[in-house]
Design a protein around this motif. Structure first.
Motif, short mmCIF file in Angstrom:
data_model
loop_
_atom_site.label_atom_id
_atom_site.label_comp_id
_atom_site.label_asym_id
_atom_site.label_seq_id
_atom_site.Cartn_x
_atom_site.Cartn_y
_atom_site.Cartn_z
N UNK A 75 1.54 3.35 -4.55
CA UNK A 75 2.23 4.64 -4.64
C UNK A 75 3.36 4.62 -5.68
N UNK A 76 4.11 3.52 -5.69
CA UNK A 76 5.21 3.46 -6.66
C UNK A 76 4.72 3.30 -8.09
N UNK A 77 3.62 2.59 -8.26
CA UNK A 77 3.08 2.45 -9.62
C UNK A 77 2.68 3.83 -10.15
N UNK A 78 2.01 4.60 -9.32
CA UNK A 78 1.58 5.94 -9.76
C UNK A 78 2.78 6.85 -10.03
N UNK A 79 3.74 6.81 -9.10
CA UNK A 79 4.92 7.63 -9.25
C UNK A 79 5.68 7.24 -10.53
N UNK A 80 5.75 5.93 -10.74
CA UNK A 80 6.45 5.43 -11.93
C UNK A 80 5.76 5.89 -13.20
N UNK A 107 -4.52 -4.43 -6.86
CA UNK A 107 -5.58 -4.39 -7.86
C UNK A 107 -5.24 -3.26 -8.84
N UNK A 108 -4.56 -3.64 -9.91
CA UNK A 108 -4.01 -2.62 -10.81
C UNK A 108 -5.13 -1.82 -11.49
N UNK A 109 -6.23 -2.48 -11.83
CA UNK A 109 -7.36 -1.78 -12.43
C UNK A 109 -7.83 -0.64 -11.52
N UNK A 110 -7.94 -0.95 -10.26
CA UNK A 110 -8.42 0.04 -9.31
C UNK A 110 -7.38 1.16 -9.11
N UNK A 111 -6.11 0.75 -9.00
CA UNK A 111 -5.06 1.75 -8.82
C UNK A 111 -5.06 2.73 -10.01
N UNK A 112 -5.27 2.18 -11.20
CA UNK A 112 -5.26 3.05 -12.39
C UNK A 112 -6.48 3.98 -12.40
#
Lengths: 449, 455
Positions: A75-80, A107-112
């Motif tokens: 959530x924070x990665x997306x918000x950021x 899993x940053x690839x998946x989050x992206x």
């Protein structure tokens, strides 16, 4: 030689992986480096980088707190990312992970991919990501990994053949990048240098604060790398998979791996490679530059003859420095690095052919170990970044500063060591360091050489 | 104003206030906003900066290499003796340690380093990764303490567990384990501990000299030029004198509760605050020593007689220039605002990384109408404020410097890396001289911002 694992580190001779990635991402036009981790990582690295370049260095962070460490940082990665988009309007965001997010298993690839789906109605920038757990490798691995990630994730189609040259120059100074651009220009070659921090980390005084500093490799140019005549990458100790190898495997762009063009022979090799691509001889200005360099080596050889040098830093920088020292009659007695590619010994043997004796070569060492070895080696000179200063001072020998970081002197970002011109600058500094030491320690105080 | 609007994310609106424009209701001590490029560091940073200056202790960072190298000798905290604090020790965790746990490596590292350096105590800092893999620092430290016979103290400073303030608290808890373990006999009844001064550029030596002239014994420096043995017996002091917003306030409170030692909060920056701090200490001891107030007044008078004429010279040039302040703790900002008044300069923006509601209310009370007050800011906001207020000089830390310089604004480093002593009366002179040197440099005539203004 590698040291066993259960040993402490005192004054490390390396930096952590995400720092290298953040620096590399700074070299793309309209790009914002972003660390997925807790706030401190980004702030510390900004501070560290600012001290060397004396330039603004905005690195965004997902600023994870305790609950994110438990439930995941998505959530924070997306918000950021959304906040960075709002404030910076970047074309590219370069996301590097940290030890925290690697270990909690984000899993940053998946989050992206989720991010792209969730916000498909927005005009999203390119988001490149690289895995940079700081417990694995050094800042050079972060740098190389980020450059490869950019080549893999931004260059996805075969571009029309454009005859240009891709240069993956490694972690070199803005001053050196500018000089390399001139060299390509004088050969009549178009070059895409990735990354290009020559302006983003060494810019002019401005009227306004630029959210993202001007300059950097344009995204379009990166996409066209698949149509280049060839890629050149500097570094003899690089991993098998690099940006250059990726473009070769996927798009058939020949990849030429050269040592860093440090000193005469390594620069000769670089210019020969350019001659071949450009189908023309070396421009006269470089023949003259080479001639002047040789002339100066003759003029100065007695002052440096037989001087014993300790050299440390990034592995390819160290290999290049040994190559140069072997040409000028300085005996490198210790070549040391904090990283562990396992490639340094063989490459130092390869470039140090003229040496009377091969230097001791040590990977994975810290300054405590370098200092222990120095006791027996009795150096006259130390060549490396600022972090060796206290040791050089203890030993009463001059430190010639090269590489990153240079925190205790001015102009680290403008230093030139590559090409004949860079070798000239470096040579002058080495000779003058020796002369100054001699002069200040001499009762006569000769004012005339 | 257009620039300001775009620089500020909606979620940060409650963290910016303008003096005089409505009641102040600042949101603060929040987690930094993701993607906002906060100037803040982390819990680890907070504890590291507090404990770092203890010069005869081993400071071992249990974590990957970055946490240790980025904090290697970054403070200007000087020592009059040992310099163990200026080395950077780490377990440099590798992938296998993360998988199998780092306890064995930590134990081996402590074993090796304690034998090599013979420290008086060891602090072991926990980092993000250690919090995740769950190494039992307490157990390792206990074992090593028994084996080596020195205090081995874990510092629970996992980076993600809050911001710098939590780090201060972790450091104070670690310090409190040392307090009360030394012999307090032969400590004078007129004695203090200096808390919250880190001896940047030798500042604590200035303050100690003032106390000496007042006849006050200093038991322990906590932590600038600090020694383990002094801290162990510091519970024998009669008074704790605490500087700074919050770095060591928790320790003072713990000592008050446990040992009944009162504390006062002080600041050594600027003229009034320096003098008031000394008077407050003198007042505290005025019953026990009837002459202390006279000695203190004399000291202050002597110092001011020297200082004031020299300040006047700077003031002539600096009168009316505009200043922005962005510092770690808000307490420092109070003193700076007063210091700038002596130079005839106008503070138009003031902010901090870790201020509290109370701090910001105080800032609003002492600043002129229209002054921007900001919590946990970032480069885009700061640059927008600089532009809006047409700032001449910025006071901040390393991360603020390139923002100011890029825009053609003078700068003064007022953080833990500074190399000029800025405390005490002589520090006020140094500060004024530095501000003057920067603000009056001819280089500003060439920067685009001034070229535009002068055109």
């Amino acid at each position: 030689m590698l040291k066993p694992n259960y040993v402490s580190t005192t004054n490390a001779c390396k930096l952590c992986t995400p720092l290298g990635a953040a620096l590399a991402f700074r070299g793309v036009e309209k790009s914002v480096p972003f660390l997925h981790g807790s706030q401190g990582c980004a702030t510390y690295m900004r501070r560290y980088i600012i001290s060397h370049f004396r330039e603004p260095m905005d690195i965004a962070s997902s600023a994870l707190g305790e609950k994110h460490a438990v439930y995941g940082g998505a959530p924070n990665l997306k918000k950021g990312l959304l906040n960075v988009m709002k404030k910076y309007q970047p074309q590219v965001i370069g996301v590097a992970t940290t030890c925290l997010t690697e270990t909690i298993g984000d899993d940053v690839g998946m989050i992206l991919r989720e991010f792209r789906k969730e916000f498909s109605d927005l005009d999203l920038p390119e988001v490149v990501h690289v895995n940079t757990p700081s417990y694995s490798g050094t800042h050079m691995d972060g740098w190389t990994g980020a450059v490869r990630a950019m080549a893999e994730q931004l260059v996805v189609e075969k571009a029309r053949a454009n005859g240009s040259v891709n240069l993956f120059g490694g972690m070199i100074s803005p001053g050196d990048i500018r000089a390399l651009k001139d060299i390509f220009g004088h050969f009549g070659l178009d070059a895409t240098i990735l990354p290009d921090i020559s302006e983003t980390l060494d810019g002019p005084a401005l009227l306004d604060y630029e959210p993202i500093p001007s300059g950097g490799t344009p995204l379009e140019a990166i996409r066209h790398m698949s149509g280049a005549a060839c890629s050149i990458e500097f570094g003899r100790c690089l991993p098998a998979r690099t940006a250059g190898s990726s473009l070769q495997d996927r798009f058939g762009v020949p990849n030429v791996r050269l040592g860093m063009p440090l000193g005469l022979r390594e620069t000769d090799r670089f210019l020969e490679a350019l001659s071949e691509v450009a189908s023309r001889g070396v421009p006269r200005r470089y023949l003259l530059e080479r001639g002047r360099l040789v002339d100066s080596l003759v003029d100065g050889h007695k002052y440096v003859a037989g001087k014993r040098a300790i050299v440390y830093g990034e592995e390819d920088l160290v290999v290049g420095l040994v190559a140069f020292l072997s040409e000028i009659g300085v005996q490198p007695v210790l070549a040391a690095t904090g990283s562990r590619t396992g490639e340094m010994v063989a490459n130092i043997e390869r470039v140090g052919g003229d040496l009377r004796e091969q230097p001791q070569v040590h990977e994975g060492v810290d300054f405590h170990e370098i200092a222990e070895m120095a006791g027996e080696l009795k150096p006259d000179l130390v060549i490396g970044h600022s972090k060796g200063y206290r040791y050089a001072r203890d030993w009463g020998v001059p430190l010639v500063r090269v590489g990153f970081p240079i925190h205790d002197r001015f102009g680290g970002q403008r230093l030139r060591i590559l090409g004949y011109g860079g070798a000239q600058d470096l040579y002058d500094r080495i000779v003058n360091a020796v002369l100054e030491k001699k002069q200040s320690g001499c009762s006569v105080g000769y004012g005339y050489l | 104003m257009k620039c300001e609007a775009s620089a500020l994310l909606d979620e940060r609106r409650e963290q910016v206030h303008r003096t005089g424009q409505g009641p102040i209701d600042m949101a603060c001590n929040r987690d930094s906003l993701a993607g906002a490029v906060s100037q803040r560091a982390c819990v680890f940073c907070g504890s590291r900066v507090v404990l770092y200056p203890i010069a005869d202790a081993l400071h071992l960072v249990h974590g990957p290499v970055g946490c240790a190298v980025y904090t290697w000798d970054i403070r200007g905290a000087l020592s009059s003796g040992p310099e163990l604090h200026r080395l950077s020790f780490t377990t440099d965790l590798q992938e296998t340690d993360v998988i199998f746990g780092g306890e064995r490596k930590l134990e081996a590292a402590l074993d090796e380093l304690i034998d090599r350096h013979g420290p008086k105590a060891a602090f072991v800092y926990s980092t993000c990764i250690v919090g995740i893999i769950g190494d039992d620092l307490e157990a390792v430290c206990r074992r090593m303490e028994e084996k080596k016979g020195i205090p081995v103290i874990p510092v629970q400073s996992e980076g993600f567990k809050g911001n710098k303030r939590e780090g201060y608290n972790a450091a104070c808890k670690a310090l409190f384990r040392l307090v009360g373990t030394g012999d307090t006999s032969r400590i004078s009844g007129i004695s203090v501990n200096i808390l919250g001064d880190f001896n940047l550029a030798g500042e604590i030596w200035i303050i100690r000299e003032y106390f000496r002239r007042m006849g006050v014994e200093v038991v322990a420096n906590i932590t600038g030029d600090g020694r383990v043995a002094d801290i162990r017996r510091c519970h024998g002091a009669a008074l704790n004198v605490v500087q700074c917003s919050g770095a060591t306030l928790d320790l003072a409170k713990m000592m008050e509760e446990e040992y009944g030692i009162p504390y006062i909060r002080v600041s050594y920056l600027g003229i009034e605050d320096m003098a008031e701090s000394l008077y407050a200490v003198a007042d505290h001891f005025s019953e026990a020593d009837s002459d202390i107030s006279r000695r203190t007044s004399e000291l202050v008078k002597e110092e001011l007689d020297l200082l004031m004429p020299r300040l006047q010279e700077f003031r002539r040039d600096l009168e009316g220039k505009r200043v922005a302040i962005y510092v770690g703790g808000a307490f420092k900002a109070f003193s700076l605002i007063k210091a700038f008044r002596h130079l005839g300069m106008q503070v138009v923006m003031v902010g901090s990384q870790t201020g509290t509601e109370e701090d910001y209310r105080e800032l609003e009370a002492i600043t002129d109408p229209g002054t921007i007050i900001v919590d946990d800011s970032n480069p885009l906001e700061l640059s927008a404020f600089i532009k809006e207020k047409d700032v001449d000089v910025f006071v901040g830390g390393v991360k603020e410097r390139p923002i100011a310089f890029k825009m053609g604004v003078g700068f003064c480093d007022h953080n833990h890396e500074r190399k000029e002593s800025l405390e005490g009366f002589v520090g006020m002179y140094n500060f004024a001289r530095e501000i003057h040197a920067s603000a009056m440099s001819p280089v500003w005539k060439f920067v685009p911002r001034r070229e535009v203004r002068n055109a």
